[in-house]
Design an enzyme around this catalytic site. Structure first.
Site, PDB file in Angstrom:
ATOM      1  CE1 TYR A   1      27.532  93.137  -4.895  1.00 40.97           C
ATOM      2  CE2 TYR A   1      28.617  93.701  -2.829  1.00 40.97           C
ATOM      3  CZ  TYR A   1      28.052  92.761  -3.675  1.00 40.97           C
ATOM      4  OH  TYR A   1      27.990  91.448  -3.272  1.00 40.97           O
TER       5      TYR A   1
ATOM      6  CG  PHE B   1      44.776 107.494 -14.463  1.00 39.25           C
ATOM      7  CD1 PHE B   1      45.699 108.034 -15.341  1.00 39.25           C
ATOM      8  CD2 PHE B   1      44.820 107.902 -13.137  1.00 39.25           C
ATOM      9  CE1 PHE B   1      46.643 108.958 -14.924  1.00 39.25           C
ATOM     10  CE2 PHE B   1      45.765 108.829 -12.695  1.00 39.25           C
ATOM     11  CZ  PHE B   1      46.675 109.351 -13.601  1.00 39.25           C
TER      12      PHE B   1
ATOM     13  CB  THR C   1      36.845  94.175 -11.096  1.00 37.24           C
ATOM     14  OG1 THR C   1      36.593  94.805  -9.841  1.00 37.24           O
ATOM     15  CG2 THR C   1      35.521  93.791 -11.750  1.00 37.24           C
TER      16      THR C   1
ATOM     17  CB  ALA D   1      36.228 103.228 -21.126  1.00 36.16           C
ATOM     18  CB  SER D   2      40.751 100.837 -19.431  1.00 36.14           C
ATOM     19  OG  SER D   2      40.810 101.250 -18.081  1.00 36.14           O
ATOM     20  CB  THR D   3      39.623  97.238 -16.152  1.00 29.47           C
ATOM     21  OG1 THR D   3      39.387  98.308 -15.241  1.00 29.47           O
ATOM     22  CG2 THR D   3      41.055  97.293 -16.655  1.00 29.47           C
TER      23      THR D   3
ATOM     24  CB  ALA E   1      36.740 101.370  -9.253  1.00 29.48           C
TER      25      ALA E   1
ATOM     26  CE1 TYR F   1      31.784  97.295  -2.042  1.00 24.06           C
ATOM     27  CE2 TYR F   1      29.580  98.212  -1.704  1.00 24.06           C
ATOM     28  CZ  TYR F   1      30.726  98.097  -2.463  1.00 24.06           C
ATOM     29  OH  TYR F   1      30.838  98.812  -3.620  1.00 24.06           O
TER      30      TYR F   1
HETATM   31  P1  NAI Z   1      37.853  98.476 -12.290  1.00 31.41           P
HETATM   32  O1  NAI Z   1      38.992  98.687 -11.361  1.00 31.41           O
HETATM   33  O2  NAI Z   1      37.877  97.256 -13.148  1.00 31.41           O
HETATM   34  O3  NAI Z   1      37.690  99.736 -13.275  1.00 31.41           O
HETATM   35  C1  NAI Z   1      37.999 101.043 -12.882  1.00 31.41           C
HETATM   36  C2  NAI Z   1      38.134 101.955 -14.094  1.00 31.41           C
HETATM   37  O4  NAI Z   1      38.333 103.280 -13.627  1.00 31.41           O
HETATM   38  C3  NAI Z   1      39.312 101.632 -15.012  1.00 31.41           C
HETATM   39  O5  NAI Z   1      38.929 101.867 -16.355  1.00 31.41           O
HETATM   40  C4  NAI Z   1      40.361 102.669 -14.589  1.00 31.41           C
HETATM   41  O6  NAI Z   1      41.289 103.007 -15.606  1.00 31.41           O
HETATM   42  C5  NAI Z   1      39.464 103.834 -14.293  1.00 31.41           C
HETATM   43  N1  NAI Z   1      40.059 104.840 -13.413  1.00 31.41           N
HETATM   44  C6  NAI Z   1      40.434 104.730 -12.110  1.00 31.41           C
HETATM   45  N2  NAI Z   1      40.901 105.909 -11.659  1.00 31.41           N
HETATM   46  C7  NAI Z   1      40.819 106.787 -12.690  1.00 31.41           C
HETATM   47  C8  NAI Z   1      41.133 108.165 -12.857  1.00 31.41           C
HETATM   48  N3  NAI Z   1      41.615 108.909 -11.847  1.00 31.41           N
HETATM   49  N4  NAI Z   1      40.920 108.725 -14.072  1.00 31.41           N
HETATM   50  C9  NAI Z   1      40.437 108.008 -15.113  1.00 31.41           C
HETATM   51  N5  NAI Z   1      40.099 106.715 -15.006  1.00 31.41           N
HETATM   52  C10 NAI Z   1      40.292 106.107 -13.812  1.00 31.41           C
HETATM   53  O7  NAI Z   1      36.571  98.540 -11.377  1.00 31.41           O
HETATM   54  P2  NAI Z   1      35.074  97.956 -11.488  1.00 31.41           P
HETATM   55  O8  NAI Z   1      34.952  96.851 -10.496  1.00 31.41           O
HETATM   56  O9  NAI Z   1      34.674  97.749 -12.890  1.00 31.41           O
HETATM   57  O10 NAI Z   1      34.258  99.183 -10.865  1.00 31.41           O
HETATM   58  C11 NAI Z   1      33.507 100.097 -11.619  1.00 31.41           C
HETATM   59  C12 NAI Z   1      32.295 100.516 -10.802  1.00 31.41           C
HETATM   60  O11 NAI Z   1      31.459  99.368 -10.585  1.00 31.41           O
HETATM   61  C13 NAI Z   1      32.648 101.065  -9.416  1.00 31.41           C
HETATM   62  O12 NAI Z   1      31.754 102.108  -9.093  1.00 31.41           O
HETATM   63  C14 NAI Z   1      32.374  99.859  -8.511  1.00 31.41           C
HETATM   64  O13 NAI Z   1      32.093 100.225  -7.187  1.00 31.41           O
HETATM   65  C15 NAI Z   1      31.142  99.295  -9.209  1.00 31.41           C
HETATM   66  N6  NAI Z   1      30.784  97.919  -8.848  1.00 31.41           N
HETATM   67  C16 NAI Z   1      31.736  96.915  -8.807  1.00 31.41           C
HETATM   68  C17 NAI Z   1      31.368  95.627  -8.431  1.00 31.41           C
HETATM   69  C18 NAI Z   1      32.363  94.510  -8.377  1.00 31.41           C
HETATM   70  O14 NAI Z   1      32.066  93.471  -7.798  1.00 31.41           O
HETATM   71  N7  NAI Z   1      33.506  94.644  -8.996  1.00 31.41           N
HETATM   72  C19 NAI Z   1      29.967  95.291  -8.084  1.00 31.41           C
HETATM   73  C20 NAI Z   1      29.040  96.390  -8.259  1.00 31.41           C
HETATM   74  C21 NAI Z   1      29.453  97.658  -8.589  1.00 31.41           C
HETATM   75 NA    NA Z   2      35.145  99.891 -14.961  1.00 31.44          NA
END
Ligand code: NAI
Ligand code: NA
Length: 397
Positions: A226, A74, A276, A49-51, A140, A236
């Protein structure tokens, strides 16, 4: 202390508390400007939920639907002389804004893959909310320790079968070069990536939440995937991470089965490529995103994480128009994948070099988004002032 960006490749080692608060404030303002989501979620658990997309989901639920949210993530708090992580400051700012608006928000900081954090989350839901009606799964991570076996898995970002050669950019310098990435040597690289980023942990969460009786009748859950263009398929969608996404998507019917007697339902939403912390780590993808931004901004259809998640909630999940594809997935990558967008990007892809990249791509927009992730490069923030690196997340004090 005065906090400046310090980068190492695609990682930024510092984060700016007031800048992260600005990032959150802007997302809240956007969601509010779109008005209330009719019949939106009321009690929401956001895992990751943080980013990125998870934070944007939390903001869309809270400020678009007055939802109480529990966020799991985390992140690291700051210590004297050393700033915390962006997700920490984002969460601190989010909780403060939610409190000011009279909206319930609490957070849990720890390893979401573990049984302990699942248990802690369930206890908090029981104590404060009773049940949740939406579970967003947006983790992620490059690694996962399996909660039942203790085995530690590390994911890899590699092609499968053939080496992959294509253009890539160093987004700091704008140098475009060819990169060759060797394919995985062992099946275990694929299996490990599936273990980290596939659907098993999502299923474990839903199993535990259901067994504890904390899922409301009609509960929904959504996870993010994605697809992207053919030019990134080798790294990918047809690479190790794509195999994990296949596994995540294949978990939907399994979770639907679990939710059947609760009249609940699960979805995967395929989201747009965005800057991200996770996507900047994938080779080739930042160059694609720079070109995509250019094309989508010119066509006035560019969206960031919050625009994507607000639309997912308002139009798809709670708007009565899921518009599922033939595989049963929600597609908020619909504008990215438009034929006119993709053909324009493909043409620019052929042309792009170190010499013309600042002109024919939106590398400047990519960079700004990257630094914004860590709270830098907001016009409204005075970066010459002292920052409070010890900012706390209220519910975690
Ligand atoms: P992000 O890196 O911004 O967010 C990841 C989140 O997971 C953060 O809140 C982090 O604290 C949390 N996290 C990571 N490991 C953890 C753990 N062990 N325990 C608790 N929290 C943990 O990543 P993003 O890009 O927002 O990705 C989220 C989802 O969206 C992923 O499934 C990604 O594959 C998907 N996605 C991302 C796209 C992109 O272009 N960035 C496009 C389409 C899907
Ligand atoms: Na996220």
């Amino acid at each position: 202390m005065i906090i400046q960006p310090r980068t190492r490749g695609f990682i930024c080692l510092t984060s700016h508390p007031e800048g992260c608060a600005e990032n959150v404030k802007k997302q809240i303002e956007y969601v509010k400007s779109k008005g209330q989501i009719v019949n939106g979620p009321k009690k929401v658990l956001v895992i990751g939920a943080s980013t990125g997309f998870g934070l944007a989901s939390r903001i869309s639920a809270a400020f678009g639907s007055n939802a109480a949210t529990i966020g799991v993530f985390f992140e690291k708090p700051g210590t004297e002389g050393r700033p915390g992580t962006a997700g920490w400051y984002n969460s601190a700012a989010f909780e403060e804004q939610a409190k000011n608006a009279g909206i319930y928000a609490k957070s849990i900081n720890g390893d979401a893959f573990s049984d302990e954090i699942k248990k802690e989350t369930i206890e908090l839901i029981k104590k404060d909310l009773g049940q949740v009606d939406l579970v967003v799964y947006s983790l992620a991570s490059p690694r996962r320790t399996h909660p039942k076996t203790g085995v530690a898995y590390a994911s890899v970002l590699k092609p499968i079968g053939e080496p992959f050669t294509n253009k890539t950019v160093d987004f700091h310098t704008g140098v475009v070069s060819n990169i060759s990435i060797d394919p995985v040597k062992e099946q275990s690289d694929i299996d490990n990536t599936i273990a980290v980023m596939g659907g098993e942990d999502w299923k474990f969460w839903i199993e535990d939440l259901k067994a504890a009786g904390v899922l409301a009748d009609g509960a929904k859950t959504v996870a993010y995937s994605y697809i992207g263009p053919e030019l990134t398929y080798p790294i990918y969608r047809n690479g190790t991470i794509g195999m994990a996404k296949n596994d995540l998507e294949a978990t939907v019917p399994v979770i639907n089965d679990l939710l059947k007697d609760l009249n609940g339902v699960s979805y995967v939403s395929v989201n747009k490529a965005l800057v991200t912390q996770s996507s900047s780590a994938i080779p080739v993808v930042p160059l694609y995103i720079s070109l995509l931004y250019k094309v989508m901004k010119e066509k006035n259809i560019h969206e960031g994480c919050v625009e994507q998640m607000q639309r997912l909630f308002a139009d798809r999940l709670y708007g009565g128009n899921l518009a599922l594809d033939t595989e049963g997935r929600i597609r908020v990558d619909d504008w990215e994948m438009r034929e006119d967008v993709q053909s324009a990007v493909a043409k620019l892809w052929e042309e792009v070099t170190s010499e013309n990249i600042e002109v024919i791509s939106d590398l400047a927009g990519y960079r700004k988004d990257f630094f914004n992730l860590f709270g830098f490069e907001f016009d409204s923030v005075d970066y010459t002032l002292e920052s409070d690196e010890l900012t706390t997340v209220a519910s975690l004090k």
